[in-house]
Enzyme design. Structure first.
Site, PDB file in Angstrom:
ATOM      1  N   SER A  96       0.876  -1.172   0.000  1.00  0.00           N
ATOM      2  CA  SER A  96       0.000   0.000   0.000  1.00  0.00           C
ATOM      3  C   SER A  96       0.908   1.215   0.000  1.00  0.00           C
ATOM      4  O   SER A  96       2.098   1.117   0.325  1.00  0.00           O
ATOM      5  CB  SER A  96      -0.865  -0.011   1.270  1.00  0.00           C
ATOM      6  OG  SER A  96      -1.411   1.253   1.542  1.00  0.00           O
ATOM      7  N   TYR A 134      -1.484  -0.914  10.676  1.00  0.00           N
ATOM      8  CA  TYR A 134      -1.590  -1.154   9.237  1.00  0.00           C
ATOM      9  C   TYR A 134      -0.318  -0.671   8.537  1.00  0.00           C
ATOM     10  O   TYR A 134       0.270  -1.381   7.710  1.00  0.00           O
ATOM     11  CB  TYR A 134      -2.813  -0.425   8.695  1.00  0.00           C
ATOM     12  CG  TYR A 134      -3.026  -0.556   7.212  1.00  0.00           C
ATOM     13  CD1 TYR A 134      -3.589  -1.699   6.666  1.00  0.00           C
ATOM     14  CD2 TYR A 134      -2.668   0.488   6.345  1.00  0.00           C
ATOM     15  CE1 TYR A 134      -3.798  -1.816   5.299  1.00  0.00           C
ATOM     16  CE2 TYR A 134      -2.870   0.385   4.975  1.00  0.00           C
ATOM     17  CZ  TYR A 134      -3.437  -0.769   4.457  1.00  0.00           C
ATOM     18  OH  TYR A 134      -3.635  -0.876   3.110  1.00  0.00           O
TER      19      TYR A 134
END
Length: 304
Positions: free
Chosen positions: A143, A156
């Site tokens: 990401s 995350y």
């Protein structure tokens, strides 16, 4: 590499970015094995392949944190197709909340899926890709959080930074085997990734991130409707693989972030000379990395 007829295994391949990758690969003539957890997503994916008159993928139910099952899946894919050439570690969870209030369960769940799932894929599939000697490719989907941090995405972000570091090093290790390795860092994509907190497993229920407010989460999820089409992401990944790029960035809007990271990093370097001994060690490291990227195996002796 010519991907026509090659076999790819994609985790989380029936929805979101994973399904975008699956469609792009199918369009390129690849044969597919797709892992899934949700039966409805699997059924919808199967309909797409049937409507396109494509070979049906091998669908395999898998929790990517289950090492035993992951090993079984690797055996099943190999038994069905004969050889596996591409592994795409895509499955992940997007969970947000203040890191300073997180519990062990928060860390164990998010890191276990987002980083541990990649580890399980690598350990289960790389020996099989090495064994047939035809080369291949490993794609680890991270990401932009692998570069950009924020106040609501600490765990995350940590998981994606970890995937980034592992992937960059793995690229050196697999070059001698003609196995490419790519880190993919997508930005905002039109998926349902925002609802991960609603599907939290009971064995990780002790959360410090606060009670999930479904209405608030759904409002946040509305931003994802503005995201890139997952198929476009998949097509960019396929192009990056074909060019054997170590880093595949899909969203151009992150240019200012990358520029700021570069400038902040350079400004943080001390403005002073370094001693010759340290300079020599870093020179050897750089030479070792270049040699590894070109396909040479590097040992610790090469670094001192």
């Amino acid at each position: 590499m010519n991907w026509q007829g090659k076999t790819a295994f994609i985790t989380g391949g029936v929805s979101g970015i994973g399904f975008g990758i699956a469609r792009a690969f199918s369009n390129a003539g690849m044969r597919l094995a797709l892992s899934y957890r949700n039966e409805e997503y699997k059924a919808a994916a199967a309909i797409w392949f049937a409507d396109q008159e494509r070979e049906a993928p091998l669908f395999l139910k898998l929790d990517v944190t289950d090492r035993k099952r992951f090993a079984e899946v690797a055996e099943e894919v190999e038994a069905h197709f004969g050889k596996v050439h591409v592994l795409v570690n895509n499955a992940g969870v997007s969970v947000f909340g203040p890191t300073d209030e997180a519990t062990y369960d928060d860390f164990d769940w998010i890191m276990g899926v987002n980083f541990g799932g990649n580890v399980n894929g690598i350990v289960s599939f790389i020996p099989k890709i090495k064994a047939h000697g035809e080369g291949g490719h490993i794609v680890n989907v991270a990401s932009m959080a692998a570069y950009i941090s924020g106040p609501q995405a600490g765990i995350y972000t940590a998981s994606k930074f970890a995937v980034r570091g592992m992937t960059e090093c793995l690229r050196y290790n697999l070059a001698p085997y003609n196995i490419g390795v790519s880190l993919v860092c997508p930005g905002l994509t039109k998926t349902n990734a925002w609802d991960s907190a609603l599907r939290r497993p009971d064995n990780f229920k002790d959360s410090g991130l606060g009670k999930v407010d479904k209405a608030e989460l759904e409002k946040f999820g509305g931003a994802f409707d503005l995201g890139m089409d997952p198929l476009e992401v998949g097509e960019k990944i396929l192009k990056g693989m074909t060019e054997n790029r170590g880093l595949i960035l899909t969203h151009p809007e992150h240019g200012p972030d990358i520029q700021e990271i570069y400038e902040t990093t350079m400004a943080a370097l001390p403005d002073e000379p370094a001693p010759e001994g340290r300079l020599e060690i870093e020179r050897l490291r750089r030479e070792g990395n270049k040699a590894a990227a070109s396909g040479r195996k590097i040992s610790l002796d090469d670094l001192t």
